[in-house]
Design a protein around this motif. Structure first.
Motif, short mmCIF file in Angstrom:
data_model
loop_
_atom_site.label_atom_id
_atom_site.label_comp_id
_atom_site.label_asym_id
_atom_site.label_seq_id
_atom_site.Cartn_x
_atom_site.Cartn_y
_atom_site.Cartn_z
N GLU A 244 0.98 -1.17 0.09
CA GLU A 244 -0.01 -0.09 0.09
C GLU A 244 0.98 1.18 -0.10
N LEU A 245 2.00 1.29 0.72
CA LEU A 245 2.89 2.56 0.74
C LEU A 245 3.62 2.58 -0.62
N CYS A 246 3.66 1.51 -1.13
CA CYS A 246 4.56 1.71 -2.41
C CYS A 246 3.96 2.56 -3.35
N THR A 247 2.56 2.55 -3.68
CA THR A 247 1.82 3.23 -4.56
C THR A 247 1.92 4.93 -4.29
N PRO A 248 1.32 5.39 -2.92
CA PRO A 248 1.62 6.57 -2.75
C PRO A 248 3.16 7.19 -2.84
N LEU A 249 4.11 6.46 -2.33
CA LEU A 249 5.62 6.97 -2.49
C LEU A 249 5.84 7.06 -3.95
N ALA A 250 5.70 6.08 -5.02
CA ALA A 250 5.50 6.32 -6.29
C ALA A 250 5.06 7.64 -6.80
N THR A 251 3.78 7.94 -6.34
CA THR A 251 3.11 8.90 -6.72
C THR A 251 3.68 10.40 -6.22
N LEU A 252 4.29 10.39 -5.13
CA LEU A 252 4.89 11.40 -4.53
C LEU A 252 6.45 11.57 -5.32
N LEU A 253 7.06 10.68 -5.71
CA LEU A 253 8.29 10.60 -6.26
C LEU A 253 8.03 11.24 -7.64
N ALA A 254 7.05 10.76 -8.51
CA ALA A 254 6.90 11.29 -9.78
C ALA A 254 6.54 12.62 -9.53
N SER A 255 5.53 13.28 -8.62
CA SER A 255 5.05 14.53 -8.54
C SER A 255 6.32 15.56 -8.29
N ASN A 256 7.13 15.09 -7.41
CA ASN A 256 8.35 15.80 -7.33
C ASN A 256 9.21 15.87 -8.31
N GLU A 257 9.63 14.93 -9.05
CA GLU A 257 10.47 15.02 -10.20
C GLU A 257 9.67 15.89 -11.16
N LEU A 258 8.42 15.76 -11.40
CA LEU A 258 7.79 16.65 -12.29
C LEU A 258 7.73 18.05 -11.97
N ALA A 259 7.78 18.32 -10.50
CA ALA A 259 7.83 19.48 -10.19
C ALA A 259 9.07 20.32 -10.29
N LEU A 260 10.06 19.42 -10.06
CA LEU A 260 11.54 19.77 -10.43
C LEU A 260 11.59 20.24 -11.89
N ARG A 261 11.33 19.56 -12.71
CA ARG A 261 11.54 19.79 -14.11
C ARG A 261 10.63 21.10 -14.56
N ARG A 262 9.40 21.16 -14.01
CA ARG A 262 8.65 22.38 -14.33
C ARG A 262 9.20 23.83 -13.93
N GLN A 263 9.74 23.41 -12.61
CA GLN A 263 10.61 24.66 -11.89
C GLN A 263 11.70 25.05 -12.79
N GLY A 264 12.53 24.08 -13.07
CA GLY A 264 13.76 24.50 -13.96
C GLY A 264 13.10 25.09 -15.18
N ARG A 265 12.11 24.81 -15.79
CA ARG A 265 11.57 25.21 -17.14
C ARG A 265 11.03 26.43 -17.27
#
Length: 459
Positions: A244-265
């Motif tokens: 159960e923890l794997c799914t939200p953690l994967a979602t949070l990881l993806a969200s943070n990585e996406l936010a970092l890319r958008r922040q830089g762009r």
């Protein structure tokens, strides 16, 4: 020891208790039998001695009372008494009158008697002439009973030795019988020792057990059933939580990585530095949580009986060299060198060995003395097993820490544990990998050399 706490009492085995009680009972029983035999024999000797004295009393009454038809002289009477005592050296006779004058023997008998049995009686002696009054004689008859006493003494010694010897024989036999009688208990103990967290599905075999142990076997098997159910529920809960923890953690990881890319762009290389720093820190923590959850899931699967997927491996030294290449940078930063000593081949799960060796080399890198060498020692063991040990030079590990080295989340020294990067599951995973290969872990530390590794059973 805590003040006021009771001192520990060393348990006594049931076998020793039963054997000692049987020995005491045997000694008391045999002693009672021997005592009865001794008393009966002594009473028989006493009765025989009394009969002998009574017989002699009858003969003496006849000799002293009748005196051959009241016509014989005293001199002839003494001769008759001498004849009576002839061949009876164990008898002493003394005859006195009412006036205290000794009639027989004429002189005191100087022959001593060590122990004797005595009989006193009076004999009315008829007058020789009508004009003379009748005389009453005091007779003292003694019988030497020393031979009987010596025989009783030897009998007593023989009975005591017989009682002791019989007690020893019965005790040895009882010890053997008790040992044989407790064999079912030892069988149950052996079966119980074979139980572990991975074999809770097994049950004690009550076949052939005595009726007294059947309720214990049934209750213990029922307890194992409850434990198996509780353990399965706990492991299932751990696995479910990890999934159960794997799914939200994967979602949070993806969200943070996406936010970092958008922040830089959106802001370019010069803008959004503070937000990027926060997101990067969150991303590191999320990676750490993901690693912990993955490790817990792996340990849960290992505890539930997962086995290694074995494949032929031609050279374990080559496997160790591959892992060493991954740690080359860390070893150089720590001022260490790595050596691979020995080699072996067999069927092993290579990815699992990579993980175990990586954990061991990483642990040795953190605690090895600067300028020393980390050694990966590979050696064959009796029975075809293979030992993989990582050895480093540094401070000795306390024995208390060695005992808990493979526990989950255990850190022997929090100041050196580097808790931000290492969460205390590396050596626990190494232990699980050893068990998945049907082996075990080893850990020693003495003389400045610490050796931690695993022994893998032959595939």
């Amino acid at each position: 020891m805590r003040e006021g706490a009771p001192a520990p009492v060393s348990p006594r085995s049931l076998r020793s208790r039963l054997s000692w009680w049987l020995a005491v009972q045997s000694f008391v029983g045999l002693g009672a039998v021997c005592l009865v035999v001794y008393l009966v024999t002594a009473a028989g000797f006493g009765a025989r001695q009394d009969d002998a004295l009574r017989q002699k009393e009858g003969i003496l009454r006849h000799l002293l009372g009748s005196e051959e038809g009241h016509a014989a002289s005293m001199s002839q009477g003494r001769h008759a008494l001498d004849d009576f005592l002839a061949g009876h050296e164990n008898f002493r006779l003394q005859v006195t009158g009412l006036d205290g004058q000794q009639v027989y023997p004429p002189a005191p008998d100087a022959r001593p008697l060590a122990t004797w049995r005595e009989l006193r009686f009076e004999v009315a002696r008829a007058a020789v002439a009508p004009s003379q009054p009748a005389a009453t004689l005091q007779v003292q008859l003694r019988m030497d009973v020393q031979p009987d006493d010596l025989l009783l003494g030897r009998l007593a010694a023989t009975l005591v030795l017989a009682a002791l010897a019989g007690t020893v024989v019965v005790s040895l036999g009882g010890f053997t019988l008790v040992h044989l009688g407790l064999a079912p208990v030892r069988q149950m103990a052996t079966q119980t020792c074979q139980l572990s967290a991975s074999t809770l599905h097994q049950r004690l075999d009550g076949t052939g057990q005595p009726a007294e142990l059947q309720p214990l076997v049934e209750q213990f098997n029922a307890l194992l059933g409850r434990l198996e159910k509780a353990y399965a529920q706990m492991e299932g809960f751990n696995a479910d939580v990890a999934h159960e923890l794997c799914t939200p953690l994967a979602t949070l990881l993806a969200s943070n990585e996406l936010a970092l890319r958008r922040q830089g762009r959106d802001h370019g290389p010069q803008g959004g530095g503070e937000v990027a720093e926060v997101l990067s820190s969150n991303l590191e923590e999320l990676h750490r949580l993901t690693s912990i959850v993955s490790d817990m899931l792996f340990l849960s699967q290992a505890d539930r009986g997962a086995r290694a997927r074995r494949a032929p491996v031609a050279s374990l030294a080559a496997v160790a060299a591959q892992v060493a290449d991954y740690h080359e940078a860390a070893l150089q930063d720590a001022g260490l060198t790595l050596q691979v000593v020995g080699d072996a081949a067999g069927d092993f799960d290579v990815p699992l060995l990579h993980r175990a060796l990586s954990n061991l080399i990483g642990n040795a890198t953190r605690y090895a003395a600067t300028g020393s060498a980390v050694r990966v020692c590979i050696a064959l063991q009796p029975g075809g097993a293979v030992q993989l040990v990582v050895e480093n030079t540094g401070p000795d590990v306390h024995p208390h820490v060695l005992e808990r080295l493979f526990d989950r989340f255990f850190r022997g020294d929090t100041a050196r544990s580097d808790g931000q990067k290492n969460h205390g599951l590396g050596l626990a995973i190494t232990d699980a990998i050893a068990r998945m290969h049907g082996g075990r872990t080893v850990a020693t530390s003495a003389g400045g050399v610490t050796r931690i590794g695993l022994v893998l059973a032959a595939g």
